[in-house]
Design a protein around this motif. Structure first.
Motif, PDB file in Angstrom:
ATOM      1  N   ARG A   1       1.391  -2.623  -2.152  1.00  7.33           N
ATOM      2  CA  ARG A   1       0.888  -1.273  -1.915  1.00  7.33           C
ATOM      3  C   ARG A   1      -0.207  -0.979  -2.941  1.00  7.33           C
ATOM      4  N   PHE A   2      -1.106  -0.067  -2.560  1.00  9.17           N
ATOM      5  CA  PHE A   2      -2.199   0.278  -3.479  1.00  9.17           C
ATOM      6  C   PHE A   2      -2.659   1.702  -3.155  1.00  9.17           C
ATOM      7  N   ARG A   3      -3.276   2.329  -4.156  1.00  8.17           N
ATOM      8  CA  ARG A   3      -3.798   3.681  -4.011  1.00  8.17           C
ATOM      9  C   ARG A   3      -5.314   3.631  -4.244  1.00  8.17           C
ATOM     10  N   TRP A   4      -6.006   4.133  -3.243  1.00  4.51           N
ATOM     11  CA  TRP A   4      -7.472   4.144  -3.316  1.00  4.51           C
ATOM     12  C   TRP A   4      -7.972   5.502  -2.837  1.00  4.51           C
TER      13      TRP A   4
ATOM     14  N   ASP B   1      -3.217  -2.760   6.333  1.00  4.38           N
ATOM     15  CA  ASP B   1      -2.135  -1.812   6.087  1.00  4.38           C
ATOM     16  C   ASP B   1      -1.331  -1.574   7.363  1.00  4.38           C
TER      17      ASP B   1
ATOM     18  N   LYS C   1      -7.158   8.390  -3.873  1.00  4.05           N
ATOM     19  CA  LYS C   1      -6.001   9.307  -3.834  1.00  4.05           C
ATOM     20  C   LYS C   1      -5.119   9.115  -2.604  1.00  4.05           C
ATOM     21  N   ALA C   2      -5.363   8.066  -1.811  1.00  2.00           N
ATOM     22  CA  ALA C   2      -4.537   7.786  -0.634  1.00  2.00           C
ATOM     23  C   ALA C   2      -3.723   6.517  -0.880  1.00  2.00           C
ATOM     24  N   LEU C   3      -2.445   6.538  -0.453  1.00  2.00           N
ATOM     25  CA  LEU C   3      -1.534   5.419  -0.663  1.00  2.00           C
ATOM     26  C   LEU C   3      -1.471   4.566   0.596  1.00  2.00           C
ATOM     27  N   TYR C   4      -1.551   3.244   0.444  1.00  2.00           N
ATOM     28  CA  TYR C   4      -1.538   2.315   1.569  1.00  2.00           C
ATOM     29  C   TYR C   4      -0.445   1.278   1.333  1.00  2.00           C
ATOM     30  N   GLU C   5       0.298   0.955   2.425  1.00  2.00           N
ATOM     31  CA  GLU C   5       1.322  -0.084   2.400  1.00  2.00           C
ATOM     32  C   GLU C   5       0.765  -1.327   3.085  1.00  2.00           C
TER      33      GLU C   5
ATOM     34  N   GLU D   1      -5.376   1.400  -7.791  1.00  2.00           N
ATOM     35  CA  GLU D   1      -4.060   1.234  -8.419  1.00  2.00           C
ATOM     36  C   GLU D   1      -3.198   0.415  -7.471  1.00  2.00           C
ATOM     37  N   ALA D   2      -2.821  -0.799  -7.881  1.00  2.00           N
ATOM     38  CA  ALA D   2      -2.117  -1.722  -6.988  1.00  2.00           C
ATOM     39  C   ALA D   2      -0.841  -2.231  -7.657  1.00  2.00           C
TER      40      ALA D   2
END
Length: 511
Positions: free
Chosen positions: A441-444, A481, A446-450, A429-430
């Motif tokens: 930012r994206f979620r991979w 990130d 279940k973890a969120l990354y900036e 999810e980006a």
């Protein structure tokens, strides 16, 4: 049929009390006799006789259906066994074999001794066989089926075949009947007849078969088995059974071949041993080398591994009386001299390990990564057999991947491809500030990354010939990130050109 009932050696004993045996088949909508034993012949049963007539003579006649595929398989096994006499064995119709024994007869004490040994061994296996030797395949075929001589003297084909029927020339049955009606019943009838009228009346095939039998036209035989480049064999007065004896013989045969390989500048890539059992069975074991070898110990070590992998599958029976080592494929051997202070050659050790594993497990099971002809990352490599990969590389093992293939000097981080590639791209999810830009930012998993910084895109088009014309393109980005972790993501589909809702995927991780 008799061999299945009474065993392979039934011909060496008195025939058991049993009804005559015959083989039947449907010929022109009629069940006829196509083969029978000598016991049935003594009762008046003949080939091509109808089954009803045969039953009238012998009511308890034991019949079996003709199975051409089984006969061909049996003949193929006999062909392989005949390799003990010569490697050049070819088909002779549907019920015989041609053996080119040129240069082989002295190994058996002459032509007469070879014929006697061949017929005796086949009789011991339960077969009734007739053999004949002549200068030409046609003369040998005719004499084995219609003649009485076992050996035709060189250049005496005309005298030997003169009184034989025309069928001895391997002519079509219809042609034989037509010529018989005109008085041509024996081969000698054609010798003094002008050739031109014969060719006009009966066709050129008649003269061709005549010339081949007489030696006036060459006849090429196509061996059923591949002919080895080099061969060495050992015959035993007493059959051997134990594995140590077999390996010791292989070592001696390989040692005898080493000077021949040296003179030719060759090394062995593929070789095979054939073990001929006294009961007619033939066992074959082949090994491959990743590079040309000629050291006898190296070759025997490969066969040691091959025999170890068989466990109890190598049935020696009553023993092997002939063992042959065939070099099936050889290549140029590099005889570079190493210095005394040279470091250990790890490539040779690697090759030796690959050869041992291939001999024990099978060459197709020893694999390594290799490149594939595609730009799609998850398809760009495959597991390939090491030996096939080395063959494509010209005899050298594919080494480590070069820097130019995976590194780029102009990039900030060096690597343009991740070292860890996921087996399949995973959904992400980006959020991107612009449709064609990198994600902020994206979620991979279940973890969120900036995203701190990114590089790209690198566009890879779809393979329409594999995925179809509706497949989407990919835009790959290298993303770092806030914690310094680097990812390889791609956007699947070009915005408003291929799709209105492109999706993001994670494909790899950088170190």
């Amino acid at each position: 049929m008799a061999r299945r009932k009474w065993g392979k050696s039934w011909r060496l004993k008195p025939r058991p009390e049993a009804p005559p045996i015959a083989v039947v088949d449907t010929v022109k909508n009629t069940v006829r006799i196509v083969a029978c034993d000598s016991h049935a012949t003594s009762f008046g049963i003949k080939i091509d006789q109808t089954l009803s007539d045969a039953r009238a003579l012998v009511p308890d006649l034991e019949c079996s259906q003709n199975r051409p595929e089984e006969l061909k398989a049996l003949l193929a096994s006999i062909c392989e066994w005949c390799g003990r006499y010569t490697p050049l064995v070819a088909w002779s119709g549907t019920d015989g074999l041609f053996l080119d024994i040129s240069g082989c007869t002295h190994l058996f004490g002459g032509e007469a001794a070879l014929v006697a040994d061949l017929e005796h061994r086949l009789k011991a296996q339960g077969f009734s066989a007739r053999a004949a030797i002549a200068d030409t395949p046609g003369a040998a075929w005719a004499m084995a089926r219609y003649g009485r001589l076992a050996i035709v003297a060189p250049g005496r084909q005309r005298e030997a075949l003169r009184d034989l029927p025309l069928a001895a020339l391997r002519l079509d049955e219809t042609l034989v009947i037509e010529m018989a009606q005109l008085g041509f019943k024996a081969v000698g009838c054609l010798i003094d007849v002008p050739r031109a009228p014969l060719a006009r009346r009966f066709g050129r095939d008649l003269l061709r078969q005549f010339d081949r039998a007489m030696g006036d036209e060459d006849e090429v035989l196509s061996p059923l088995m591949p002919v080895a480049e080099l061969t060495s064999e050992k015959r035993f007065s007493e059959p051997i059974v134990h594995e140590d004896d077999i390996l010791g013989t292989i070592d001696r045969l390989a040692t005898s071949m080493q000077p021949l390989l040296q003179r030719r500048g060759l090394g062995v890539r593929r070789c095979e041993i054939k073990l001929f059992r006294v009961d007619g069975q033939v066992c074959r074991l082949a090994v491959n080398a990743s590079a040309p070898v000629r050291a006898p110990k190296r070759i025997s070590a490969l066969f040691r591994e091959r025999l170890a992998a068989l466990h109890d599958d190598l049935d020696a029976g009553f023993g092997f009386d002939v063992l042959r080592l065939d070099i099936l494929h050889a290549e140029a051997f590099d005889e570079a001299q190493a210095s005394f202070d040279a470091p250990r050659n790890h490539e040779d050790e690697q090759r030796a390990l690959i050869d041992r594993l291939g001999a024990r497990l099978g060459t197709d099971r020893v694999r390594q990564f290799g490149f594939a002809d595609t730009h799609i990352p998850e398809r760009s490599f495959d597991l390939l057999p090491v030996l096939s990969a080395s063959n494509r590389a010209g005899g050298s093992l594919p080494g480590t991947v070069t820097k130019s293939a995976w590194m780029s000097e102009g990039t900030t981080y060096g690597l343009t491809r991740p070292l860890l590639l996921l087996r399949q791209p995973e959904p992400v999810e980006a959020i991107a500030p612009v449709p064609d830009g990198p994600p902020i930012r994206f979620r991979w998993r279940k973890a969120l990354y900036e995203t701190r910084r990114s590089e790209g895109p690198e566009r890879i088009a779809c393979e329409w010939w594999r995925d179809g014309r509706g497949a989407y393109s990919r835009d790959y980005f290298q993303v770092e990130d806030m914690a310094g972790h680097r990812f390889w993501l791609f956007r699947h589909g070009l915005y408003q050109r291929e799709t209105d809702a492109p999706r993001w995927y994670m494909h790899g991780l950088f170190p």
